[in-house]
Each structure stands twice: as C-alpha cells, then as structure tokens.
Design an enzyme around this catalytic site. Structure first.
Site, short mmCIF file in Angstrom:
data_model
loop_
_atom_site.label_atom_id
_atom_site.label_comp_id
_atom_site.label_asym_id
_atom_site.label_seq_id
_atom_site.Cartn_x
_atom_site.Cartn_y
_atom_site.Cartn_z
N ARG A 83 0.77 -1.30 -0.10
CA ARG A 83 0.04 0.04 -0.15
C ARG A 83 0.80 1.38 0.02
O ARG A 83 0.10 2.24 -0.03
CB ARG A 83 -1.04 0.08 1.37
CG ARG A 83 -1.96 -1.00 1.36
CD ARG A 83 -3.18 -0.24 0.44
NE ARG A 83 -4.34 -0.19 1.00
CZ ARG A 83 -5.33 -1.25 1.37
NH1 ARG A 83 -5.17 -2.41 1.07
NH2 ARG A 83 -6.61 -0.73 1.67
N ARG A 116 -21.79 -2.00 -1.00
CA ARG A 116 -21.30 -3.16 -0.67
C ARG A 116 -21.65 -4.07 0.54
O ARG A 116 -21.99 -3.48 1.62
CB ARG A 116 -19.58 -2.85 -0.40
CG ARG A 116 -18.70 -4.08 -0.32
CD ARG A 116 -17.44 -3.87 -0.89
NE ARG A 116 -16.75 -2.80 0.13
CZ ARG A 116 -15.39 -2.45 -0.12
NH1 ARG A 116 -14.73 -3.03 -1.42
NH2 ARG A 116 -14.72 -1.65 0.69
N ARG A 149 -18.96 -3.11 6.21
CA ARG A 149 -17.76 -3.06 6.76
C ARG A 149 -17.62 -1.82 7.42
O ARG A 149 -18.45 -0.76 7.16
CB ARG A 149 -16.75 -2.86 5.66
CG ARG A 149 -16.30 -4.19 5.15
CD ARG A 149 -15.23 -4.09 3.97
NE ARG A 149 -14.27 -2.93 3.91
CZ ARG A 149 -13.09 -2.92 3.07
NH1 ARG A 149 -13.18 -3.76 2.27
NH2 ARG A 149 -12.33 -1.86 3.45
N ARG A 160 -10.12 6.95 2.93
CA ARG A 160 -9.40 6.20 2.29
C ARG A 160 -9.13 6.39 0.69
O ARG A 160 -7.83 5.89 0.36
CB ARG A 160 -10.37 4.88 2.16
CG ARG A 160 -10.26 3.97 3.63
CD ARG A 160 -11.61 3.08 3.82
NE ARG A 160 -11.39 2.24 2.74
CZ ARG A 160 -12.66 1.37 2.56
NH1 ARG A 160 -13.80 1.69 3.13
NH2 ARG A 160 -12.75 0.55 1.57
#
Ligand code: AMP
Length: 227
Positions: A83, A116, A149, A160
């Site tokens: 990352r 999601r 989530r 993010r």
C-alpha cells in the site's frame, strides 16, 4: 506464480483477485481480510490495527508486515498489499511476477462501496445493485448473515480514497518502471472486468508458450510454479 492486485478502494480488486486465484488454482490472500479477522478475533495485532481501519488510515507497516509476510505461501494472488513504497520494497524480496492495476474514477468508487456487503465467514463480497445475494442479506455460498464493513461510511470512504491517492498511487509508477504493471479498465460488470484480466493472463501464457516452446498444458503448470 506471484500476482499482486492494486487499485483504489472499491475498484473490485478483491473480487477479481479471488476469481483469478481460483482459475489458476493458487491461494488468494487479502491483506484487508486478514486484518479484519485479527480484529474480529481480538488478537494483539488486531487490537493494534483496529483504530486505524475504523478511520480509514493505513495500519502501521510494522503491524501489517508482521501479520502478512510471515504467512505468505510460495505462490499466491495477493490484494491490499503493498500500500506504500516501504511495503513494496519489502515485497521485492518475494519478487512478484505481475501487478494488475484496476483503474476507476472517484464517482464510480463511491457508488460501488456504498452498496457493498460482505460475508464475515467466507469473505464473499456482494454489491446490492450489480451483484446482490440471491436471498437478501444472506451469503449465497455459506448461508451466513451479510454485514457492512465498519469503514464503508461516506466519511471513511473519502479518507481511504485520499490515503490511496497520497500513499498507494505512487506504486503505479514504481511497478510501471519495473515493467511489472498490467493496467486494466475497472469499469463495467464483474464479468466484463474479469474477461479483460483473463485476456491479459492469456497474453502472458502466449508469451511464455513462444519463449519456452511449451504446449498450453505445460504453460499452465509453468505459470503456477513460476518463481
Ligand atoms: P481493504 O480491505 O483492502 O480495503 O483494507 C481495509 C483497511 O485495512 C485499510 O483501510 C487499512 O486500514 C487496512 N489495510 C489493509 N491492507 C493494508 C496494508 N497493506 N497496509 C496498511 N493497512 C492496510
């Protein structure tokens, strides 16, 4: 074969990496899934990681490396790692063969993530509009109740994306310069994106076939065992 999947949050890298791993018959490893499991099990590493995940920041390299690198099999399809540049430098020791980069713009990202759902048991990911479960809120594969989530809230998604742009995006150039990068358009349905990826995999096989003078059965075996 060591393949890495990269892309912004919501680009579908987890879903696609899992499908490619199944096709090639090699383990699928997701850094995010491993971290979520550690948090759910309340392990020492999980407790150290939790506060970063909740606010959409990267878990400190020391923690993620301790969790991940110790458990990497010889061949894998990996997503969510590296990352940032220091993580990529560490992964160099393991020498990934190919890095698939799924690119997608911000409006598509937010649209996908906000719909999601995740199975906490088998880790299958659903999207309520493009890939819903057959029974609402129940995993098609293992029958567990689906969850959202903790970091899929609007505020955390923005954070993010920001972290991705500042810390992860420079890796695209890093792998491009090393001629490992395969760029894939992440727009469209799961099947459409998967077809694009598999075309690229077929391209890799074709090159191997020519270079090594092997038939396709041997090339599949070679792809799996390539070190
Ligand atoms: P993901 O499931 O890949 O979206 O990851 C969810 C969260 O886990 C991220 O927002 C980070 O907090 C953490 N995480 C996952 N992979 C890494 C990594 N390689 N380095 C640091 N933090 C990570």
């Amino acid at each position: 074969m060591k393949i890495v999947f990269m892309g912004p949050p919501g680009s579908g890298k987890g879903t696609q990496a899992r499908m490619v791993a199944e096709k090639l018959g090699i383990p699928f490893i997701s850094a995010g899934n491993i971290i979520r499991d550690e948090i759910a099990m309340m392990t020492e590493l999980g407790c150290r990681a939790e506060r970063y995940v909740k606010i959409g920041e990267l878990v400190p390299d020391k923690v993620i490396i301790e969790i991940l690198l110790a458990n990497l099999p010889q061949f894998f399809v990996l997503e969510g790692f590296p990352r940032n540049i220091p993580q990529a430098t560490l992964l160099e020791k393991i020498k990934p063969d190919y890095v698939f980069y799924l690119y997608l713009e911000s409006p598509d990202i937010i649209q996908r993530i906000s719909k999601r759902k995740l199975c906490p048991n088998c880790k299958m990911v659903y999207n309520l509009s493009s890939n819903p479960p057959k029974t609402p809120d129940i995993c098609d594969i293992c029958g567990s109740k689906l969850t959202s989530r903790v970091d899929d809230t609007e505020e955390t998604i923005k954070k993010r994306i920001n972290v991705y742009e500042n810390e992860t995006y420079p890796l695209i150039d890093y792998y491009r310069k090393r001629e490992k990068l395969i760029e894939i358009d992440g727009r469209g349905s799961i099947e459409e994106v998967h077809d694009r990826i598999m075309q690229a995999v077929e391209g890799i096989k074709g090159t191997a076939r020519k270079e090594l003078g092997l038939n396709s059965g041997f090339v599949s075996l070679w792809l799996k065992k390539k070190v």
